[in-house]
Design a protein around this motif. Structure first.
Motif, mmCIF file in Angstrom:
data_model
loop_
_atom_site.group_PDB
_atom_site.id
_atom_site.type_symbol
_atom_site.label_atom_id
_atom_site.label_comp_id
_atom_site.label_asym_id
_atom_site.label_seq_id
_atom_site.Cartn_x
_atom_site.Cartn_y
_atom_site.Cartn_z
ATOM 1 N N GLY A 1 0.743 3.514 -3.176
ATOM 2 C CA GLY A 1 0.280 4.888 -3.008
ATOM 3 C C GLY A 1 1.251 5.900 -3.575
ATOM 4 O O GLY A 1 0.857 6.864 -4.248
ATOM 5 N N LEU B 1 -4.728 4.639 -1.182
ATOM 6 C CA LEU B 1 -3.826 3.513 -0.933
ATOM 7 C C LEU B 1 -2.994 3.738 0.331
ATOM 8 O O LEU B 1 -2.832 2.826 1.153
ATOM 9 C CB LEU B 1 -2.912 3.276 -2.139
ATOM 10 C CG LEU B 1 -3.597 2.675 -3.361
ATOM 11 C CD1 LEU B 1 -2.678 2.753 -4.578
ATOM 12 C CD2 LEU B 1 -4.016 1.244 -3.097
ATOM 13 N N LEU B 2 -2.486 4.943 0.520
ATOM 14 C CA LEU B 2 -1.718 5.248 1.727
ATOM 15 C C LEU B 2 -2.594 5.160 2.977
ATOM 16 O O LEU B 2 -2.142 4.705 4.029
ATOM 17 C CB LEU B 2 -1.085 6.634 1.614
ATOM 18 C CG LEU B 2 0.024 6.772 0.570
ATOM 19 C CD1 LEU B 2 0.408 8.233 0.382
ATOM 20 C CD2 LEU B 2 1.232 5.941 0.935
ATOM 21 N N ARG C 1 0.623 8.201 -6.874
ATOM 22 C CA ARG C 1 0.740 9.649 -6.719
ATOM 23 C C ARG C 1 1.724 10.272 -7.689
ATOM 24 O O ARG C 1 1.417 11.251 -8.360
ATOM 25 C CB ARG C 1 1.234 9.946 -5.302
ATOM 26 C CG ARG C 1 0.283 10.637 -4.448
ATOM 27 C CD ARG C 1 0.953 10.900 -3.112
ATOM 28 N NE ARG C 1 -0.040 11.533 -2.269
ATOM 29 C CZ ARG C 1 0.170 11.938 -1.059
ATOM 30 N NH1 ARG C 1 1.347 11.763 -0.514
ATOM 31 N NH2 ARG C 1 -0.774 12.504 -0.380
ATOM 32 N N LYS D 1 -3.372 11.472 -7.639
ATOM 33 C CA LYS D 1 -3.228 11.929 -6.254
ATOM 34 C C LYS D 1 -4.260 11.297 -5.313
ATOM 35 O O LYS D 1 -3.928 10.828 -4.237
ATOM 36 C CB LYS D 1 -3.332 13.456 -6.190
ATOM 37 C CG LYS D 1 -2.312 14.157 -7.038
ATOM 38 C CD LYS D 1 -1.233 14.729 -6.185
ATOM 39 C CE LYS D 1 -0.294 15.556 -7.042
ATOM 40 N NZ LYS D 1 1.043 15.075 -7.004
ATOM 41 N N GLY E 1 -3.667 7.589 -4.831
ATOM 42 C CA GLY E 1 -2.484 7.435 -3.984
ATOM 43 C C GLY E 1 -2.818 7.649 -2.522
ATOM 44 O O GLY E 1 -2.366 6.895 -1.653
ATOM 45 N N LEU E 2 -3.628 8.676 -2.241
ATOM 46 C CA LEU E 2 -4.029 8.953 -0.868
ATOM 47 C C LEU E 2 -4.853 7.803 -0.298
ATOM 48 O O LEU E 2 -4.654 7.392 0.848
ATOM 49 C CB LEU E 2 -4.829 10.263 -0.807
ATOM 50 C CG LEU E 2 -5.280 10.704 0.580
ATOM 51 C CD1 LEU E 2 -4.072 10.942 1.484
ATOM 52 C CD2 LEU E 2 -6.124 11.958 0.474
ATOM 53 N N ILE F 1 4.428 8.150 6.624
ATOM 54 C CA ILE F 1 4.022 8.407 5.243
ATOM 55 C C ILE F 1 4.708 9.661 4.715
ATOM 56 O O ILE F 1 5.193 9.688 3.589
ATOM 57 C CB ILE F 1 2.489 8.477 5.119
ATOM 58 C CG1 ILE F 1 1.917 7.067 5.313
ATOM 59 C CG2 ILE F 1 2.059 9.076 3.784
ATOM 60 C CD1 ILE F 1 0.415 6.998 5.424
ATOM 61 N N THR G 1 -3.114 1.709 5.046
ATOM 62 C CA THR G 1 -2.141 1.091 5.953
ATOM 63 C C THR G 1 -2.680 0.924 7.373
ATOM 64 O O THR G 1 -2.549 -0.161 7.941
ATOM 65 C CB THR G 1 -0.804 1.843 5.940
ATOM 66 O OG1 THR G 1 -0.998 3.211 6.264
ATOM 67 C CG2 THR G 1 -0.143 1.747 4.576
ATOM 68 N N ASP H 1 7.133 9.726 1.595
ATOM 69 C CA ASP H 1 6.714 10.643 0.539
ATOM 70 C C ASP H 1 7.865 11.566 0.131
ATOM 71 O O ASP H 1 8.164 11.716 -1.054
ATOM 72 C CB ASP H 1 5.517 11.450 1.050
ATOM 73 C CG ASP H 1 4.790 12.178 -0.043
ATOM 74 O OD1 ASP H 1 4.314 11.516 -0.987
ATOM 75 O OD2 ASP H 1 4.688 13.419 0.054
ATOM 76 N N PHE I 1 0.822 -1.216 0.000
ATOM 77 C CA PHE I 1 0.000 0.000 0.000
ATOM 78 C C PHE I 1 0.857 1.267 0.000
ATOM 79 O O PHE I 1 0.531 2.241 -0.678
ATOM 80 C CB PHE I 1 -0.978 0.021 1.176
ATOM 81 C CG PHE I 1 -2.183 -0.836 0.969
ATOM 82 C CD1 PHE I 1 -2.976 -0.712 -0.167
ATOM 83 C CD2 PHE I 1 -2.548 -1.780 1.911
ATOM 84 C CE1 PHE I 1 -4.099 -1.502 -0.361
ATOM 85 C CE2 PHE I 1 -3.671 -2.576 1.727
ATOM 86 C CZ PHE I 1 -4.440 -2.445 0.591
#
Length: 182
Positions: free
Chosen positions: A22, A38-39, A26, A32, A35-36, A85, A42, A89, A18
């Motif tokens: 993510g 997927l993040l 992204r 975007k 991606g958010l 994250i 967690t 990132d 994930f």
């Protein structure tokens, strides 16, 4: 390996899938929002692990050290999730996409303050994890069967104390930066 140990392995693999998914969504595909999402999955994995662990114990399984890891995961995710994250990132953006600023290398008292802040968050994670472990002990209803849960709490407590002592040491002996030309 028992079912809970396999669930922990699956959740750990899922965590990294994930996170990487993510970041790729992204920054590589420009998605975007995806991606958010997927993040944000967690901590959901950690919650699923906690629920599965709770059900296993409720159904009569003898708690093991593997069972005690689930509350630790959820506590660490709750307290450190946003920071982890952000850390991933920043590095993905800089090292993979070659965008943004180089991640900060802290030294001296800036490093000490950052380390102390992280160590105090560790205390908060410990308190949340301890609460969840005590709930598991309450579900089990038998202190003798809960020995591994208490053992994990003791070991984690020692780790928290060491973590905080190390952070305090950085105020006494600040971390030096690299010398020029080295």
């Amino acid at each position: 390996m028992n079912f809970i140990a396999w669930a922990i392995v699956a959740c750990e693999i899922g965590f990294w899938v994930f996170i990487l998914g993510g970041l790729v969504a992204r920054y590589i595909f420009g998605m975007k929002r995806a991606g958010l999402v997927l993040l944000a999955m967690t901590p959901v994995l950690d919650l699923i692990l906690l629920i599965v662990t709770g059900i296993d114990i409720y159904q009569g399984a003898t708690p093991t050290i593997a069972h005690s890891i689930a509350p630790l995961y959820i506590a660490i995710s709750v307290v450190y999730g946003k920071d982890m994250i952000r850390w991933a990132d920043e590095r993905f953006r800089y090292y993979i996409k070659r965008e943004g600023e180089r991640p900060i290398k802290r030294t001296g008292y800036t490093y000490a303050r950052h380390s102390m802040k992280s160590s105090l968050k560790h205390v908060l994670a410990y308190c949340i994890g301890a609460l969840l472990l005590f709930i598991m002990v309450w579900i089990v209803g038998n202190s003798e069967k809960s020995a591994d849960l208490f053992a994990t709490l003791k070991v984690w407590g020692i780790i928290v104390i060491i973590d905080n002592a190390i952070s305090v040491s950085y105020f006494i002996w600040p971390k030096a930066g690299k010398k020029e030309g080295h």
